[in-house]
Design a protein around this motif. Structure first.
Motif, short mmCIF file in Angstrom:
data_model
loop_
_atom_site.label_atom_id
_atom_site.label_comp_id
_atom_site.label_asym_id
_atom_site.label_seq_id
_atom_site.Cartn_x
_atom_site.Cartn_y
_atom_site.Cartn_z
N PRO A 75 0.40 -1.41 -0.11
CA PRO A 75 0.15 -0.33 -0.25
C PRO A 75 0.85 1.06 -0.06
CG PRO A 75 -0.02 -0.81 2.12
CD PRO A 75 0.34 -2.21 1.28
N LEU A 76 1.20 2.17 -0.92
CA LEU A 76 2.48 2.66 -1.36
C LEU A 76 2.25 3.39 -2.82
CD1 LEU A 76 5.41 1.80 -2.65
CD2 LEU A 76 5.62 0.81 -0.59
N ALA A 77 2.64 4.90 -2.66
CA ALA A 77 3.05 5.12 -4.28
C ALA A 77 4.18 6.11 -3.99
CB ALA A 77 1.22 6.02 -4.59
N PHE A 78 4.70 6.22 -5.58
CA PHE A 78 6.08 7.02 -5.52
C PHE A 78 5.14 8.49 -6.06
CE2 PHE A 78 7.79 2.74 -5.61
CZ PHE A 78 8.72 3.33 -3.98
N TYR A 152 -11.51 8.04 6.84
CA TYR A 152 -10.11 9.04 6.97
C TYR A 152 -8.97 7.54 7.24
CZ TYR A 152 -11.44 13.56 7.70
OH TYR A 152 -11.41 15.32 7.08
N ARG A 153 -7.72 7.29 6.65
CA ARG A 153 -7.17 6.55 6.99
C ARG A 153 -5.31 7.12 7.33
NH1 ARG A 153 -8.06 1.26 5.98
NH2 ARG A 153 -6.17 0.70 5.71
N TRP A 154 -4.82 5.99 7.99
CA TRP A 154 -3.68 7.11 8.55
C TRP A 154 -2.01 6.97 7.42
CZ3 TRP A 154 -1.63 10.03 12.36
CH2 TRP A 154 -2.94 10.30 13.69
N PHE A 155 -1.39 8.28 7.13
CA PHE A 155 -0.33 7.68 5.72
C PHE A 155 0.59 7.85 6.21
CE2 PHE A 155 -4.24 7.94 3.75
CZ PHE A 155 -4.08 7.01 2.09
N GLN A 156 1.59 7.76 5.95
CA GLN A 156 3.64 7.74 6.23
C GLN A 156 3.74 8.63 4.83
OE1 GLN A 156 7.43 5.55 6.40
NE2 GLN A 156 6.83 6.38 8.93
N THR A 180 -2.38 2.35 7.57
CA THR A 180 -3.47 2.32 9.12
C THR A 180 -3.45 1.15 9.76
OG1 THR A 180 -4.67 3.90 8.01
CG2 THR A 180 -5.75 2.41 9.07
N GLU A 181 -3.24 0.20 9.55
CA GLU A 181 -3.33 -0.83 10.23
C GLU A 181 -2.15 -1.12 11.29
OE1 GLU A 181 -2.94 -4.74 7.44
OE2 GLU A 181 -4.53 -4.61 7.04
N ARG A 182 -0.59 -0.10 10.98
CA ARG A 182 0.31 -0.20 11.83
C ARG A 182 0.18 0.19 13.23
NH1 ARG A 182 5.65 3.52 11.01
NH2 ARG A 182 3.74 4.98 12.07
N ILE A 183 -0.77 1.50 12.72
CA ILE A 183 -1.27 3.00 13.80
C ILE A 183 -2.20 2.09 14.57
CG2 ILE A 183 -2.45 4.87 13.90
CD1 ILE A 183 0.33 5.05 12.80
N GLU A 184 -3.11 0.82 13.82
CA GLU A 184 -4.24 0.65 14.71
C GLU A 184 -3.23 -0.67 15.44
OE1 GLU A 184 -6.92 -0.74 11.86
OE2 GLU A 184 -8.60 0.98 11.74
N SER A 185 -2.38 -1.09 15.23
CA SER A 185 -1.95 -2.57 15.81
C SER A 185 -1.22 -1.63 17.04
CB SER A 185 -0.78 -3.11 15.12
OG SER A 185 -1.68 -3.39 13.82
N GLU A 186 -0.83 -0.30 16.74
CA GLU A 186 0.13 0.19 17.80
C GLU A 186 -0.88 0.69 19.26
OE1 GLU A 186 2.27 3.97 15.67
OE2 GLU A 186 3.97 2.35 15.48
#
Length: 375
Positions: A75-78, A152-156, A180-186
């Motif tokens: 789940p990323l884009a350049f 809303y989803r979390w992005f880095q 998002t999954e990382r933030i929710e897991s954290e």
């Protein structure tokens, strides 16, 4: 055939050929037309073995295909942006549509679309972080962004500033990733840790973590109070393997069971408090190991049995005291019974004697009456 037809020959042709030994090699055939010689047109060909280059090209194509598969799965884009035009997005990879639900053109044709969908609570700080790349060169920022379904989803955002030879900014290269999954897991982990911390701090029984060599790694307030210390900082200086001699055997037995079985349940032993008082405790623990089975530390609980033990000892003393009283009372009763038996024997003998005397008196009275009658 092309030569016979009078067609213009291409400058070079790539083709596979099969060698005598059956191996397939790739060649590049370069053809040049030479002016007429003796009235005929002449061409000259040069053949180069390009097999290694073709293999390298094939491997490159396969690598790029694998990269595309990976990029499409992650789940990323350049993207690139113009640092001299309000950070306008100039290009973004096609994976972005699967990431946010919008086509890439939406982001490259509007300078305001991206910032308008940043969460209101994150927008100001995110824009400050984003623009700081002009000074810091490399910036990483995290924020919430509204995707096409309205959620809303979390992005880095990992941003790098590219400069030219004159040290002037020419381009911004970025990596936009859904975290998002990382933030929710954290967040789940944080809540779990808070629940554990609350249970750990407020538990009525002692909870601890100790190393194999006896160091106290963690202990909740119940253990600190139990052992008479003012804080954990004082308690952590204690080494369980350096306790009094009469407790070393219990500690060795504990470690042996943990190595053999990996746990102990309800083991009763003795600890010494800071004041030197002996504490009777009941312990249950588990050995925590690494992937190789090596023991890392012990985690367990301690229950203070000192008051119960004291009550049991007092109860035992009272029971023994009662037994002594019962024995003494029994001896006294046995003596009284013997005395009663003796007195009873005397009483029975006296009654029997009185009866004999009465019968003897009666006989004498009868004799006296006979005598008086004769007289």
């Amino acid at each position: 055939e092309m030569r016979k037809a009078g067609e213009l020959l291409p400058p070079f042709v790539e083709m596979p050929i099969t060698r005598k030994d059956g191996a397939v090699r790739w060649i590049e055939n370069r053809t040049s037309i030479i002016n007429k010689v003796h009235g005929e047109r002449v061409s000259m060909s040069q053949m180069l073995d390009i097999t290694e280059r073709k293999e390298a090209e094939r491997e490159l194509i396969e690598t790029l295909q694998r990269q595309d598969l990976v990029l499409n799965a992650v789940p990323l884009a350049f993207y690139t942006a113009d640092p001299n035009n309000d950070m306008a997005t100039t290009w973004i990879s096609e994976q972005v549509e699967g990431l946010i639900g919008f086509k890439a053109e939406v982001l490259t044709t509007s300078n305001t679309f991206w910032r308008s969908r940043i969460h209101p609570n994150d927008r100001e700080q995110t824009l400050i972080n984003y623009n700081s790349v002009l000074e810091k060169t490399n910036v990483t920022t995290e924020y919430r962004w509204q995707v096409s379904d309205g959620s809303y989803r979390w992005f880095q955002d990992k941003i790098t500033l590219i400069k030219d030879r004159e040290n002037k900014p020419v381009q911004v290269v970025g990596l936009w990733m859904d975290i998002t999954e990382r933030i929710e897991s954290e967040e789940s982990l944080r809540q779990s840790e808070e629940r554990f911390r609350g249970m750990f701090e407020n538990a009525g029984i002692g909870m601890y973590r100790t190393s194999v060599d006896g160091k106290v790694l963690m202990a909740n307030p119940a253990i600190v109070r139990m052992l008479g210390y003012e804080s954990f900082n004082q308690l952590e200086k204690l080494n369980l393997n350096d306790q009094a001699n009469d407790q070393i055997a219990s500690r060795k037995e504990f470690i042996q069971q943990m190595r053999e079985r990996g746990y102990v349940t309800g083991q009763e032993s003795v600890l010494t408090s800071k004041s030197g008082q002996k504490l009777y405790i009941r312990e249950s623990a588990k050995a925590i190991t690494n992937e190789h089975g090596d023991v890392l530390y012990f985690e367990g609980t301690l229950e203070d049995l000192t008051d119960r033990k004291r009550a049991e000892d007092e109860l035992e003393e009272y029971r023994m005291h009662l037994e002594e009283l019962v024995k003494a009372r029994t001896s006294e009763l046995e003596a009284k019974n013997l005395e009663l038996e003796r007195l009873n024997s005397l009483f029975v003998g006296r009654e029997f004697r009185i009866k004999e005397l009465r019968e003897h008196v009666k006989e004498l009275e009868q004799l006296m009456q006979i005598r008086n009658t004769k007289a």
